[in-house]
Design an enzyme around this catalytic site. Structure first.
Site, short mmCIF file in Angstrom:
data_model
loop_
_atom_site.label_atom_id
_atom_site.label_comp_id
_atom_site.label_asym_id
_atom_site.label_seq_id
_atom_site.Cartn_x
_atom_site.Cartn_y
_atom_site.Cartn_z
CD GLU A 186 47.06 46.11 35.16
OE1 GLU A 186 46.95 44.95 35.85
OE2 GLU A 186 47.62 47.05 35.98
CG HIS A 187 41.29 45.74 34.03
ND1 HIS A 187 40.85 44.43 34.72
CD2 HIS A 187 42.17 46.23 35.00
CE1 HIS A 187 41.19 44.59 35.93
NE2 HIS A 187 42.14 45.54 36.17
#
Length: 462
Positions: free
Chosen positions: A84-85
């Site tokens: 997600e990052h």
């Protein structure tokens, strides 16, 4: 809302609008909810769902990947959240920081979230930026960079997030221990953010393998809602996302959690001002026929000042500061939580006994007709209010497609709520709130007497 407004009177739903078909008498016929939605699956397996809504010139673009902590294993816990990052940290055409810069220059914004089951990337932007967003999303999906320096930088960011949301947060720390104790076999036991040692030890080959497996177009569903036409979205999807090759389907999660044989209890001792009490029962998968009843049942117990547990614990007995519940759609049966915050010096044993008695009464006597009517009215009203924006439509449409297997079931939800009966809710409460199927967590402020936090004899009737 697409030129319409929904009025909720009791449980009846009345669609008032201007986009209906003309009857023989010349009057507008109400449009069918969800009319105009189209779907297409590309050759590489990517499913694209489009809900055109021309009321405002904006678009919500949600890309759903079927990957979360349930797909992880010891040694790589937290990888779903880590990506997600990573997905915002550069690819072939758009380098580090460029994804946000280009999107914001076009008037857009973005976010993402990870759960036990899914990772969802969310973009919001004016319709004039549609092709730009497709290009940005295709670049990072096809050519995500694995720069070792960026990986180490994001590893530090994720570890910092873990410190703030778990290590330095009493509610989060206790919940992590309860969840890890409630599951002994199923990967729902792993924290979404990952165990500390795994965050510290992910390797580049772990990342590359995980990305190739789960960030394939055949493991994703794209939902686009707003001022678009299905034809133009499908054309852009073919142009930018269609060339990305499919991958072998990820291995299914076959493990089923065995039935719990007795209550489990967790005590966490930490520096804190006040104790916390958390109870978690094994619940339902999203496709369970009792899921609508569960939603209404938990609302009746904890939502609002008139809810049963708020009245009993906060107002009448004044033994708690707040009481809440948590559950969500899940691919496999997950947990149903009740979370209680006590005042400093609060008596956890008394709170637990009162909570036990209230849940036992619900399983024995059920709900009143007035409570059932109220629960239906509120749930249906909340449902339609949840479809007021492009963003919430994209969220719900994707959720039903992923968790229920068909986005069309979204528009069947009001009827399913209306079909719930008092006896169904009573049976569900009796089946769900069983002491042998629950895990109880207590946070004891440092220095508190152990016997105050952990009652010797839990309340009867469970």
């Amino acid at each position: 809302m697409c030129g319409h407004r929904w009025l909720v009177v009791g449980a009846a739903l009345l669609l008032v609008g201007t986009a209906g078909a003309q009857t023989r008498k010349g009057k507008a016929e109400p449009a069918r909810p969800g009319a105009g939605i189209e779907e297409r699956t590309l050759k590489n397996g990517l499913k694209v769902i489009v809900w055109p809504a021309q009321d405002i010139p904006t678009v919500a673009f949600f890309n759903w990947f079927r990957v979360g902590s349930r797909n992880e294993s010891p040694g790589i816990t937290g990888l779903s959240h880590f990506f997600e990052h990573m997905m915002f940290n550069g690819a072939k055409k758009y380098g580090p920081g460029e994804f946000d810069r280009v999107m914001e220059a076009a008037g857009g914004s973005n976010n993402a979230y990870t759960s036990e089951d899914v990772t969802v990337y969310q973009d919001w932007f004016p319709r004039t930026a549609l092709e730009t967003i497709f290009e940005l999303e295709a670049d990072r999906l096809a050519h995500l960079a694995f720069d070792p320096k960026v990986v180490e930088s994001e590893r530090g960011v994720v570890y910092s997030e873990r410190r703030s949301s778990v290590d330095n947060d009493n509610m989060g720390a206790l919940a992590e221990q309860v969840q890890a104790t409630a599951f002994v076999a199923h990967p729902y036991q792993y924290p979404v953010i990952g165990w500390p040692s795994d965050i510290e030890s992910w390797r580049l080959e772990d990342l590359r393998r995980y990305f190739q497996t789960y960030y394939a177009p055949n493991n994703a569903t794209l939902v686009v809602v707003g001022a678009v036409t299905p034809a133009e979205v499908f054309t852009l999807a073919e142009k930018f996302l269609g060339p990305i090759p499919a991958q072998p389907a990820p291995a299914p999660v076959r493990t089923q959690e065995p039935e719990q044989q007795g209550e489990r209890r967790v005590t966490v001792r930490r520096l804190a001002q006040a104790p916390l009490l958390q109870m978690a029962w094994h619940g339902l998968a999203a496709t369970d026929s009792d899921a609508p009843a569960l939603e209404m049942l938990m609302g009746l117990l904890t939502e609002g000042d008139s809810s049963r547990l708020h009245r009993k614990l906060v107002e009448e007995e004044q033994v708690a500061l707040s009481v809440a519940s948590h559950f969500g759609p899940s691919l496999d049966p997950s947990l149903v939580w009740v979370l209680v915050e006590l005042p400093p010096g609060g008596d956890v044993a008394r709170v637990e006994a009162l909570l036990n008695a209230e849940l036992a009464r619900l399983g024995q006597q059920g709900v009143t007709e007035a409570e059932l009517r109220k629960a239906k009215n509120k749930t249906v009203a909340d449902f339609w209010r949840g479809l007021e924006t492009h963003s919430s439509r994209a969220q719900l449409l994707g959720s039903y497609e992923v968790f229920q297997g068909d986005w069309r079931k979204l528009f069947e939800a009001p009827a399913r709520y209306e079909q719930v009966t008092r006896e169904q809710m009573r049976k569900l409460a009796a089946k769900l709130f069983i002491q042998d199927h629950r895990t109880v967590g207590v946070l004891v402020p440092t220095g508190a007497a152990p016997e105050q936090a952990v009652p010797a004899t839990p309340g009867a009737g469970q």
